[in-house]
Design a protein around this motif. Sequence first.
Motif, PDB file in Angstrom:
ATOM      1  N   LEU A   1      41.329  45.455  72.908  1.00 39.02           N
ATOM      2  CA  LEU A   1      41.556  44.195  73.606  1.00 39.02           C
ATOM      3  C   LEU A   1      40.269  43.379  73.603  1.00 39.02           C
ATOM      4  O   LEU A   1      39.176  43.935  73.696  1.00 39.02           O
ATOM      5  CB  LEU A   1      42.001  44.448  75.041  1.00 39.02           C
ATOM      6  N   VAL A   2      40.407  42.075  73.504  1.00 31.63           N
ATOM      7  CA  VAL A   2      39.260  41.176  73.575  1.00 31.63           C
ATOM      8  C   VAL A   2      39.462  40.225  74.742  1.00 31.63           C
ATOM      9  O   VAL A   2      40.570  40.093  75.276  1.00 31.63           O
ATOM     10  CB  VAL A   2      39.063  40.395  72.250  1.00 31.63           C
ATOM     11  N   ALA A   3      38.399  39.562  75.160  1.00 28.09           N
ATOM     12  CA  ALA A   3      38.455  38.695  76.340  1.00 28.09           C
ATOM     13  C   ALA A   3      39.566  37.654  76.238  1.00 28.09           C
ATOM     14  O   ALA A   3      40.261  37.379  77.216  1.00 28.09           O
ATOM     15  CB  ALA A   3      37.102  38.019  76.537  1.00 28.09           C
ATOM     16  N   ALA A   4      39.742  37.073  75.069  1.00 26.87           N
ATOM     17  CA  ALA A   4      40.749  36.016  74.918  1.00 26.87           C
ATOM     18  C   ALA A   4      42.178  36.542  75.039  1.00 26.87           C
ATOM     19  O   ALA A   4      43.105  35.748  75.216  1.00 26.87           O
ATOM     20  CB  ALA A   4      40.562  35.303  73.578  1.00 26.87           C
ATOM     21  N   ASP A   5      42.378  37.854  74.980  1.00 26.39           N
ATOM     22  CA  ASP A   5      43.728  38.387  75.167  1.00 26.39           C
ATOM     23  C   ASP A   5      44.253  38.055  76.561  1.00 26.39           C
ATOM     24  O   ASP A   5      45.450  37.840  76.746  1.00 26.39           O
ATOM     25  CB  ASP A   5      43.762  39.895  74.909  1.00 26.39           C
ATOM     26  N   GLY A   6      43.376  37.984  77.539  1.00 26.63           N
ATOM     27  CA  GLY A   6      43.782  37.559  78.876  1.00 26.63           C
ATOM     28  C   GLY A   6      44.315  36.135  78.866  1.00 26.63           C
ATOM     29  O   GLY A   6      45.270  35.809  79.576  1.00 26.63           O
ATOM     30  N   LEU A   7      43.708  35.283  78.043  1.00 28.20           N
ATOM     31  CA  LEU A   7      44.182  33.905  77.926  1.00 28.20           C
ATOM     32  C   LEU A   7      45.537  33.849  77.228  1.00 28.20           C
ATOM     33  O   LEU A   7      46.363  32.980  77.533  1.00 28.20           O
ATOM     34  CB  LEU A   7      43.153  33.050  77.196  1.00 28.20           C
TER      35      LEU A   7
ATOM     36  N   VAL B   1      51.610  26.336  72.499  1.00 29.14           N
ATOM     37  CA  VAL B   1      50.320  26.865  72.940  1.00 29.14           C
ATOM     38  C   VAL B   1      50.276  28.377  72.763  1.00 29.14           C
ATOM     39  O   VAL B   1      49.288  28.926  72.256  1.00 29.14           O
ATOM     40  CB  VAL B   1      50.027  26.466  74.404  1.00 29.14           C
ATOM     41  N   LEU B   2      51.335  29.063  73.159  1.00 30.89           N
ATOM     42  CA  LEU B   2      51.375  30.518  72.998  1.00 30.89           C
ATOM     43  C   LEU B   2      51.202  30.896  71.526  1.00 30.89           C
ATOM     44  O   LEU B   2      50.396  31.764  71.192  1.00 30.89           O
ATOM     45  CB  LEU B   2      52.680  31.095  73.549  1.00 30.89           C
ATOM     46  N   GLY B   3      51.935  30.218  70.657  1.00 29.92           N
ATOM     47  CA  GLY B   3      51.775  30.474  69.223  1.00 29.92           C
ATOM     48  C   GLY B   3      50.366  30.167  68.756  1.00 29.92           C
ATOM     49  O   GLY B   3      49.766  30.926  67.986  1.00 29.92           O
ATOM     50  N   GLY B   4      49.818  29.071  69.242  1.00 26.28           N
ATOM     51  CA  GLY B   4      48.458  28.691  68.865  1.00 26.28           C
ATOM     52  C   GLY B   4      47.418  29.698  69.308  1.00 26.28           C
ATOM     53  O   GLY B   4      46.437  29.947  68.595  1.00 26.28           O
ATOM     54  N   THR B   5      47.625  30.306  70.470  1.00 28.00           N
ATOM     55  CA  THR B   5      46.644  31.295  70.943  1.00 28.00           C
ATOM     56  C   THR B   5      46.676  32.587  70.121  1.00 28.00           C
ATOM     57  O   THR B   5      45.710  33.358  70.149  1.00 28.00           O
ATOM     58  CB  THR B   5      46.848  31.653  72.430  1.00 28.00           C
ATOM     59  N   MET B   6      47.754  32.806  69.402  1.00 29.38           N
ATOM     60  CA  MET B   6      47.859  34.013  68.578  1.00 29.38           C
ATOM     61  C   MET B   6      47.085  33.888  67.257  1.00 29.38           C
ATOM     62  O   MET B   6      46.705  34.898  66.670  1.00 29.38           O
ATOM     63  CB  MET B   6      49.324  34.321  68.270  1.00 29.38           C
ATOM     64  N   VAL B   7      46.855  32.666  66.816  1.00 29.17           N
ATOM     65  CA  VAL B   7      46.214  32.456  65.512  1.00 29.17           C
ATOM     66  C   VAL B   7      44.814  33.077  65.445  1.00 29.17           C
ATOM     67  O   VAL B   7      44.525  33.851  64.522  1.00 29.17           O
ATOM     68  CB  VAL B   7      46.193  30.963  65.132  1.00 29.17           C
TER      69      VAL B   7
ATOM     70  N   VAL C   1      43.725  36.273  62.855  1.00 33.98           N
ATOM     71  CA  VAL C   1      42.767  36.140  61.756  1.00 33.98           C
ATOM     72  C   VAL C   1      41.406  36.739  62.081  1.00 33.98           C
ATOM     73  O   VAL C   1      40.491  36.678  61.259  1.00 33.98           O
ATOM     74  CB  VAL C   1      42.602  34.664  61.310  1.00 33.98           C
ATOM     75  N   GLY C   2      41.256  37.308  63.281  1.00 31.31           N
ATOM     76  CA  GLY C   2      39.998  37.956  63.638  1.00 31.31           C
ATOM     77  C   GLY C   2      38.860  36.979  63.867  1.00 31.31           C
ATOM     78  O   GLY C   2      37.719  37.237  63.482  1.00 31.31           O
ATOM     79  N   ALA C   3      39.148  35.866  64.512  1.00 30.09           N
ATOM     80  CA  ALA C   3      38.114  34.858  64.781  1.00 30.09           C
ATOM     81  C   ALA C   3      37.041  35.433  65.705  1.00 30.09           C
ATOM     82  O   ALA C   3      37.322  36.318  66.521  1.00 30.09           O
ATOM     83  CB  ALA C   3      38.746  33.618  65.407  1.00 30.09           C
ATOM     84  N   PRO C   4      35.829  34.935  65.591  1.00 30.48           N
ATOM     85  CA  PRO C   4      34.767  35.380  66.506  1.00 30.48           C
ATOM     86  C   PRO C   4      35.175  35.158  67.961  1.00 30.48           C
ATOM     87  O   PRO C   4      35.881  34.185  68.278  1.00 30.48           O
ATOM     88  CB  PRO C   4      33.574  34.487  66.135  1.00 30.48           C
ATOM     89  N   GLY C   5      34.741  36.045  68.831  1.00 30.48           N
ATOM     90  CA  GLY C   5      35.162  36.025  70.230  1.00 30.48           C
ATOM     91  C   GLY C   5      34.945  34.707  70.939  1.00 30.48           C
ATOM     92  O   GLY C   5      35.818  34.239  71.672  1.00 30.48           O
ATOM     93  N   ALA C   6      33.796  34.088  70.747  1.00 27.56           N
ATOM     94  CA  ALA C   6      33.499  32.831  71.439  1.00 27.56           C
ATOM     95  C   ALA C   6      34.441  31.725  70.964  1.00 27.56           C
ATOM     96  O   ALA C   6      34.943  30.942  71.775  1.00 27.56           O
ATOM     97  CB  ALA C   6      32.046  32.428  71.218  1.00 27.56           C
ATOM     98  N   LEU C   7      34.686  31.649  69.669  1.00 33.30           N
ATOM     99  CA  LEU C   7      35.609  30.649  69.138  1.00 33.30           C
ATOM    100  C   LEU C   7      37.019  30.918  69.649  1.00 33.30           C
ATOM    101  O   LEU C   7      37.722  29.999  70.083  1.00 33.30           O
ATOM    102  CB  LEU C   7      35.576  30.642  67.605  1.00 33.30           C
ATOM    103  N   ASP C   8      37.444  32.168  69.631  1.00 30.02           N
ATOM    104  CA  ASP C   8      38.766  32.575  70.093  1.00 30.02           C
ATOM    105  C   ASP C   8      38.971  32.147  71.544  1.00 30.02           C
ATOM    106  O   ASP C   8      39.923  31.434  71.877  1.00 30.02           O
ATOM    107  CB  ASP C   8      38.896  34.092  69.928  1.00 30.02           C
ATOM    108  N   ALA C   9      38.078  32.553  72.427  1.00 33.00           N
ATOM    109  CA  ALA C   9      38.242  32.288  73.856  1.00 33.00           C
ATOM    110  C   ALA C   9      38.151  30.794  74.179  1.00 33.00           C
ATOM    111  O   ALA C   9      38.969  30.272  74.947  1.00 33.00           O
ATOM    112  CB  ALA C   9      37.198  33.061  74.648  1.00 33.00           C
ATOM    113  N   THR C  10      37.197  30.109  73.586  1.00 36.39           N
ATOM    114  CA  THR C  10      37.021  28.688  73.868  1.00 36.39           C
ATOM    115  C   THR C  10      38.222  27.890  73.379  1.00 36.39           C
ATOM    116  O   THR C  10      38.722  26.993  74.074  1.00 36.39           O
ATOM    117  CB  THR C  10      35.729  28.158  73.217  1.00 36.39           C
ATOM    118  N   TYR C  11      38.702  28.216  72.192  1.00 37.67           N
ATOM    119  CA  TYR C  11      39.879  27.555  71.631  1.00 37.67           C
ATOM    120  C   TYR C  11      41.106  27.788  72.518  1.00 37.67           C
ATOM    121  O   TYR C  11      41.815  26.845  72.880  1.00 37.67           O
ATOM    122  CB  TYR C  11      40.099  28.088  70.204  1.00 37.67           C
ATOM    123  N   CYS C  12      41.355  29.046  72.890  1.00 37.20           N
ATOM    124  CA  CYS C  12      42.525  29.368  73.714  1.00 37.20           C
ATOM    125  C   CYS C  12      42.452  28.661  75.069  1.00 37.20           C
ATOM    126  O   CYS C  12      43.450  28.083  75.524  1.00 37.20           O
ATOM    127  CB  CYS C  12      42.645  30.876  73.917  1.00 37.20           C
ATOM    128  N   LEU C  13      41.300  28.696  75.714  1.00 34.11           N
ATOM    129  CA  LEU C  13      41.140  28.040  77.006  1.00 34.11           C
ATOM    130  C   LEU C  13      41.369  26.538  76.886  1.00 34.11           C
ATOM    131  O   LEU C  13      42.049  25.929  77.719  1.00 34.11           O
ATOM    132  CB  LEU C  13      39.753  28.327  77.576  1.00 34.11           C
TER     133      LEU C  13
END
Length: 184
Positions: A4-10, A36-42, A46-58
């Motif tokens: 699990l990664v931090a953005a999984d909570g988002l 939005v839900l679909g967008g948060t899965m992208v 694709v294994g995006a870096p954690g900071a990009l993943d979390a900031t994008y999802c938020l």
Amino acid sequence: MDRLVAADGLRVVALVSLLGGLAGYGWIAGAVFFLVLGGTMVPRAVGAPGALDATYCLTILVAAWAAVLDWYLAVPWLDVVVHAAATGLIAALVQFVLVRVGMASAADTALRLPRSAVMVMTTATGTTLAVVWELGEWFGHTYLDSRIQVGYDDTTGDLAAGMVGALVAGVLLGSGLLLRGVRR
């Protein structure tokens, strides 16, 4: 399954938002949160870096809730800020996907594109996506719900903000700051 990664909570928040938005605000809100839900899965897929993943999802979660709760009417400058941030982050994520699938190179790889090419490509991608976003808003306003805010000033401001956000993302990507160490 990966850890699990931090953005999984988002992503869980996005799922709850879908259910809550649909139940509390109707099918338009449900459709927004479904996207939005679909967008948060992208980024996860694709294994995006954690900071990009979390900031994008938020950012896309905030953008959706701001639309559903009419925050853009209450705080007019918020629309421009969200368009700049979301477009920049979406452009950065698209660039990451292109690097991941081998259609582009990160600025710090051996097969490196010139920084200016990364900047132009990211800015052009973000600008194109901003146009698609605005077409979606117009379509939604015209055919689905007239409460969706559109108009010449709104559209022009949103496009300008999206272009600035995409340019900032392009500069950060071109400098190697956002995708440092990312390989195909």
